[in-house]
Scaffold this motif. Sequence first.
Motif, PDB file in Angstrom:
ATOM      1  N   LEU A 104      -3.798   4.327  -7.772  1.00  0.00           N
ATOM      2  CA  LEU A 104      -3.892   3.354  -7.405  1.00  0.00           C
ATOM      3  C   LEU A 104      -4.273   3.329  -6.288  1.00  0.00           C
ATOM      4  O   LEU A 104      -5.543   2.051  -6.201  1.00  0.00           O
ATOM      5  CB  LEU A 104      -2.676   2.867  -7.703  1.00  0.00           C
ATOM      6  N   LEU A 105      -4.159   3.764  -5.014  1.00  0.00           N
ATOM      7  CA  LEU A 105      -4.130   3.000  -4.101  1.00  0.00           C
ATOM      8  C   LEU A 105      -6.041   3.821  -3.867  1.00  0.00           C
ATOM      9  O   LEU A 105      -6.548   2.271  -3.817  1.00  0.00           O
ATOM     10  CB  LEU A 105      -4.329   4.550  -3.096  1.00  0.00           C
ATOM     11  N   LEU A 106      -7.131   4.619  -4.462  1.00  0.00           N
ATOM     12  CA  LEU A 106      -8.192   4.784  -4.401  1.00  0.00           C
ATOM     13  C   LEU A 106      -8.632   3.430  -5.929  1.00  0.00           C
ATOM     14  O   LEU A 106      -9.975   3.336  -4.789  1.00  0.00           O
ATOM     15  CB  LEU A 106      -8.489   6.231  -4.604  1.00  0.00           C
ATOM     16  N   ARG A 107      -7.640   3.435  -6.393  1.00  0.00           N
ATOM     17  CA  ARG A 107      -8.676   2.538  -7.260  1.00  0.00           C
ATOM     18  C   ARG A 107      -8.996   0.831  -6.804  1.00  0.00           C
ATOM     19  O   ARG A 107     -10.164   0.612  -6.805  1.00  0.00           O
ATOM     20  CB  ARG A 107      -7.899   2.470  -8.821  1.00  0.00           C
ATOM     21  N   GLU A 108      -7.332   0.827  -6.072  1.00  0.00           N
ATOM     22  CA  GLU A 108      -7.511  -0.661  -5.183  1.00  0.00           C
ATOM     23  C   GLU A 108      -8.542  -0.750  -3.871  1.00  0.00           C
ATOM     24  O   GLU A 108      -9.560  -2.255  -4.241  1.00  0.00           O
ATOM     25  CB  GLU A 108      -6.441  -1.192  -4.742  1.00  0.00           C
ATOM     26  N   LEU A 109      -9.382   0.316  -3.352  1.00  0.00           N
ATOM     27  CA  LEU A 109     -10.010   0.424  -2.161  1.00  0.00           C
ATOM     28  C   LEU A 109     -11.153   0.264  -3.124  1.00  0.00           C
ATOM     29  O   LEU A 109     -12.242  -0.664  -2.409  1.00  0.00           O
ATOM     30  CB  LEU A 109      -9.602   1.867  -2.045  1.00  0.00           C
ATOM     31  N   ARG A 110     -11.499   1.541  -3.934  1.00  0.00           N
ATOM     32  CA  ARG A 110     -12.843   0.942  -4.531  1.00  0.00           C
ATOM     33  C   ARG A 110     -12.664  -0.672  -5.301  1.00  0.00           C
ATOM     34  O   ARG A 110     -14.134  -0.910  -4.757  1.00  0.00           O
ATOM     35  CB  ARG A 110     -12.919   1.799  -5.757  1.00  0.00           C
ATOM     36  N   HIS A 111     -11.907  -1.721  -5.968  1.00  0.00           N
ATOM     37  CA  HIS A 111     -12.620  -3.016  -5.879  1.00  0.00           C
ATOM     38  C   HIS A 111     -12.587  -3.389  -4.935  1.00  0.00           C
ATOM     39  O   HIS A 111     -13.537  -4.165  -5.376  1.00  0.00           O
ATOM     40  CB  HIS A 111     -11.215  -3.223  -6.998  1.00  0.00           C
ATOM     41  N   GLU A 155      -4.791  -3.363   4.654  1.00  0.00           N
ATOM     42  CA  GLU A 155      -3.912  -3.048   4.808  1.00  0.00           C
ATOM     43  C   GLU A 155      -3.885  -1.926   3.589  1.00  0.00           C
ATOM     44  O   GLU A 155      -3.033  -0.269   3.955  1.00  0.00           O
ATOM     45  CB  GLU A 155      -3.480  -3.574   3.516  1.00  0.00           C
ATOM     46  N   LEU A 156      -5.254  -1.913   2.893  1.00  0.00           N
ATOM     47  CA  LEU A 156      -5.431  -0.537   2.432  1.00  0.00           C
ATOM     48  C   LEU A 156      -5.870   1.112   3.000  1.00  0.00           C
ATOM     49  O   LEU A 156      -5.768   2.120   2.928  1.00  0.00           O
ATOM     50  CB  LEU A 156      -5.645  -0.995   1.251  1.00  0.00           C
ATOM     51  N   GLY A 192       0.760  -1.144  -0.538  1.00  0.00           N
ATOM     52  CA  GLY A 192      -0.064   0.652   0.319  1.00  0.00           C
ATOM     53  C   GLY A 192       1.031   1.536  -0.191  1.00  0.00           C
ATOM     54  O   GLY A 192       0.428   2.604  -0.660  1.00  0.00           O
ATOM     55  N   HIS A 193       1.851   1.117   1.157  1.00  0.00           N
ATOM     56  CA  HIS A 193       2.751   1.866   0.925  1.00  0.00           C
ATOM     57  C   HIS A 193       3.428   2.406  -0.597  1.00  0.00           C
ATOM     58  O   HIS A 193       3.650   3.614  -0.324  1.00  0.00           O
ATOM     59  CB  HIS A 193       3.983   2.440   1.633  1.00  0.00           C
ATOM     60  N   GLU A 194       3.463   1.570  -1.673  1.00  0.00           N
ATOM     61  CA  GLU A 194       4.199   2.483  -2.666  1.00  0.00           C
ATOM     62  C   GLU A 194       2.998   2.427  -3.530  1.00  0.00           C
ATOM     63  O   GLU A 194       3.596   2.599  -4.680  1.00  0.00           O
ATOM     64  CB  GLU A 194       4.625   0.788  -3.048  1.00  0.00           C
TER      65      GLU A 194
END
Length: 79
Positions: A16-23, A49-50, A9-11
């Motif tokens: 991308l963080l927001l996209r991954e969280l939405r998914h 983690e995210l 997550g820190h990378e």
Amino acid sequence: MSTTTGIPGHELTEDLLLRELRHLHRTRHETFLHGSPDALREHTARTFELEQEYLRRHPEREVDPRRTRSGARGEPQHA
């Protein structure tokens, strides 16, 4: 150090963080109902983690008062 798969997550960039969280949030219900124990464990760990990374980046995020215990209690009850 994370034991989940995917880019740590820190990378992740903010986008991308927001996209991954939405998914993850979109797929949570199906994973909970129909995923294997390993899939559910992985999904839970990655989501945690995210979400923690998001909170680390945005400690002063806006909190809707209706999403707090005291705010929710002040709302009229719907049947």
